[in-house]
Motif scaffolding. Structure first.
Motif, PDB file in Angstrom:
ATOM      1  N   ARG A 161      22.996 -20.808  -0.504  1.00 50.61           N
ATOM      2  CA  ARG A 161      23.141 -20.541   0.921  1.00 50.61           C
ATOM      3  C   ARG A 161      24.488 -19.908   1.195  1.00 50.61           C
ATOM      4  N   ALA A 162      24.473 -18.941   2.080  1.00 52.32           N
ATOM      5  CA  ALA A 162      25.717 -18.282   2.458  1.00 52.32           C
ATOM      6  C   ALA A 162      26.610 -19.273   3.186  1.00 52.32           C
ATOM      7  N   GLU A 163      27.888 -19.158   2.936  1.00 52.03           N
ATOM      8  CA  GLU A 163      28.829 -20.018   3.635  1.00 52.03           C
ATOM      9  C   GLU A 163      28.909 -19.589   5.091  1.00 52.03           C
ATOM     10  N   ARG A 164      29.114 -20.557   5.943  1.00 52.82           N
ATOM     11  CA  ARG A 164      29.254 -20.253   7.357  1.00 52.82           C
ATOM     12  C   ARG A 164      30.521 -19.433   7.559  1.00 52.82           C
ATOM     13  N   LYS A 165      30.407 -18.347   8.297  1.00 56.45           N
ATOM     14  CA  LYS A 165      31.544 -17.456   8.464  1.00 56.45           C
ATOM     15  C   LYS A 165      32.236 -17.622   9.814  1.00 56.45           C
ATOM     16  N   SER A 166      31.646 -18.363  10.719  1.00 56.81           N
ATOM     17  CA  SER A 166      32.281 -18.551  12.012  1.00 56.81           C
ATOM     18  C   SER A 166      32.306 -20.037  12.352  1.00 56.81           C
ATOM     19  N   PHE A 167      33.240 -20.391  13.184  1.00 53.27           N
ATOM     20  CA  PHE A 167      33.364 -21.773  13.611  1.00 53.27           C
ATOM     21  C   PHE A 167      34.111 -21.811  14.927  1.00 53.27           C
ATOM     22  N   ASN A 168      34.003 -22.914  15.605  1.00 50.68           N
ATOM     23  CA  ASN A 168      34.725 -23.104  16.859  1.00 50.68           C
ATOM     24  C   ASN A 168      35.678 -24.274  16.685  1.00 50.68           C
ATOM     25  N   ILE A 169      36.908 -24.066  17.111  1.00 48.49           N
ATOM     26  CA  ILE A 169      37.893 -25.148  17.074  1.00 48.49           C
ATOM     27  C   ILE A 169      37.775 -25.888  18.402  1.00 48.49           C
ATOM     28  N   THR A 170      37.401 -27.154  18.330  1.00 45.01           N
ATOM     29  CA  THR A 170      37.225 -27.940  19.548  1.00 45.01           C
ATOM     30  C   THR A 170      38.460 -28.764  19.892  1.00 45.01           C
ATOM     31  N   ASP A 171      39.349 -28.979  18.902  1.00 41.86           N
ATOM     32  CA  ASP A 171      40.564 -29.759  19.150  1.00 41.86           C
ATOM     33  C   ASP A 171      41.742 -29.083  18.453  1.00 41.86           C
ATOM     34  N   PRO A 172      42.395 -28.115  19.121  1.00 43.75           N
ATOM     35  CA  PRO A 172      43.504 -27.389  18.502  1.00 43.75           C
ATOM     36  C   PRO A 172      44.646 -28.288  18.025  1.00 43.75           C
ATOM     37  N   SER A 173      44.901 -29.375  18.726  1.00 48.98           N
ATOM     38  CA  SER A 173      45.985 -30.256  18.295  1.00 48.98           C
ATOM     39  C   SER A 173      45.660 -30.921  16.960  1.00 48.98           C
ATOM     40  N   ALA A 174      44.383 -31.194  16.715  1.00 45.30           N
ATOM     41  CA  ALA A 174      43.982 -31.767  15.422  1.00 45.30           C
ATOM     42  C   ALA A 174      44.189 -30.754  14.302  1.00 45.30           C
ATOM     43  N   VAL A 175      43.968 -29.472  14.595  1.00 49.85           N
ATOM     44  CA  VAL A 175      44.207 -28.419  13.602  1.00 49.85           C
ATOM     45  C   VAL A 175      45.694 -28.362  13.272  1.00 49.85           C
ATOM     46  N   ASP A 176      46.535 -28.376  14.313  1.00 53.99           N
ATOM     47  CA  ASP A 176      47.982 -28.357  14.105  1.00 53.99           C
ATOM     48  C   ASP A 176      48.416 -29.547  13.252  1.00 53.99           C
ATOM     49  N   GLU A 177      47.889 -30.714  13.573  1.00 58.45           N
ATOM     50  CA  GLU A 177      48.253 -31.919  12.831  1.00 58.45           C
ATOM     51  C   GLU A 177      47.826 -31.817  11.367  1.00 58.45           C
ATOM     52  N   TRP A 178      46.596 -31.336  11.146  1.00 60.47           N
ATOM     53  CA  TRP A 178      46.091 -31.204   9.774  1.00 60.47           C
ATOM     54  C   TRP A 178      46.931 -30.196   8.987  1.00 60.47           C
ATOM     55  N   LEU A 179      47.245 -29.066   9.609  1.00 68.95           N
ATOM     56  CA  LEU A 179      48.059 -28.052   8.932  1.00 68.95           C
ATOM     57  C   LEU A 179      49.422 -28.620   8.550  1.00 68.95           C
ATOM     58  N   GLY A 180      50.052 -29.332   9.481  1.00 65.31           N
ATOM     59  CA  GLY A 180      51.350 -29.939   9.197  1.00 65.31           C
ATOM     60  C   GLY A 180      51.268 -30.976   8.091  1.00 65.31           C
ATOM     61  N   ASP A 181      50.236 -31.816   8.145  1.00 67.81           N
ATOM     62  CA  ASP A 181      50.063 -32.857   7.124  1.00 67.81           C
ATOM     63  C   ASP A 181      49.826 -32.273   5.739  1.00 67.81           C
ATOM     64  N   ASN A 182      49.272 -31.063   5.688  1.00 67.84           N
ATOM     65  CA  ASN A 182      48.954 -30.443   4.409  1.00 67.84           C
ATOM     66  C   ASN A 182      49.944 -29.365   3.995  1.00 67.84           C
ATOM     67  N   GLY A 183      51.111 -29.361   4.640  1.00 67.14           N
ATOM     68  CA  GLY A 183      52.208 -28.497   4.207  1.00 67.14           C
ATOM     69  C   GLY A 183      52.101 -27.038   4.607  1.00 67.14           C
ATOM     70  N   PHE A 184      51.283 -26.724   5.595  1.00 68.22           N
ATOM     71  CA  PHE A 184      51.184 -25.340   6.046  1.00 68.22           C
ATOM     72  C   PHE A 184      52.220 -25.071   7.122  1.00 68.22           C
ATOM     73  N   ASP A 185      52.730 -23.846   7.123  1.00 65.87           N
ATOM     74  CA  ASP A 185      53.676 -23.407   8.148  1.00 65.87           C
ATOM     75  C   ASP A 185      52.867 -22.937   9.350  1.00 65.87           C
ATOM     76  N   LEU A 186      53.051 -23.590  10.495  1.00 66.33           N
ATOM     77  CA  LEU A 186      52.284 -23.220  11.688  1.00 66.33           C
ATOM     78  C   LEU A 186      52.537 -21.770  12.103  1.00 66.33           C
ATOM     79  N   GLY A 187      53.757 -21.281  11.860  1.00 60.60           N
ATOM     80  CA  GLY A 187      54.068 -19.892  12.178  1.00 60.60           C
ATOM     81  C   GLY A 187      53.207 -18.921  11.381  1.00 60.60           C
ATOM     82  N   GLU A 188      52.942 -19.261  10.125  1.00 53.55           N
ATOM     83  CA  GLU A 188      52.075 -18.418   9.295  1.00 53.55           C
ATOM     84  C   GLU A 188      50.627 -18.478   9.792  1.00 53.55           C
TER      85      GLU A 188
END
Length: 111
Positions: free
Chosen positions: A62-89
């Motif tokens: 099956r093809a991987e899903r190519k689109s998605f909707n972010i329903t909680d942007p703050s959760a994305v920010d938190e996950w990125l920070g917890d996993n060592g990603f630079d939010l600026g990037e």
């Protein structure tokens, strides 16, 4: 109520006892099946095959899903920070998309 539960508990224990030796006997075969299924999926993905005929049906990648909707942007920010990603990037400006939007807007702007 307890009268109906006790026999069921006993039956579950009896069936588990009967299955235990069979599960141990089947474990190597089940592991080989899982490894073979993973190898098949990888081979299909590498060959860009979306569907392959098999003896008893079809295997499908099956093809991987190519689109998605972010329903909680703050959760994305938190996950990125917890996993060592630079939010600026992460939040870099998508210049191609902005350019297309700007061009479209400039065509519809009234002077």
């Amino acid at each position: 109520m307890q009268d109906t539960i006790t026999p069921l508990v006993s039956k579950v224990a009896e069936l588990k006892a009967q299955l235990a030796p069979l599960e141990a006997q089947m474990k190597p075969l089940v592991e080989e099946l899982e490894i073979t299924k993973i190898a098949l999926m990888q081979a299909m993905q590498q060959s860009k095959s979306k569907r392959t005929e098999a003896v008893d049906g079809y295997y499908v990648v099956r093809a991987e899903r190519k689109s998605f909707n972010i329903t909680d942007p703050s959760a994305v920010d938190e996950w990125l920070g917890d996993n060592g990603f630079d939010l600026g990037e992460y939040y870099k400006l998508d210049s191609a998309r902005v350019k297309a939007a700007a061009e479209s807007a400039s065509k519809t702007t009234v002077n």
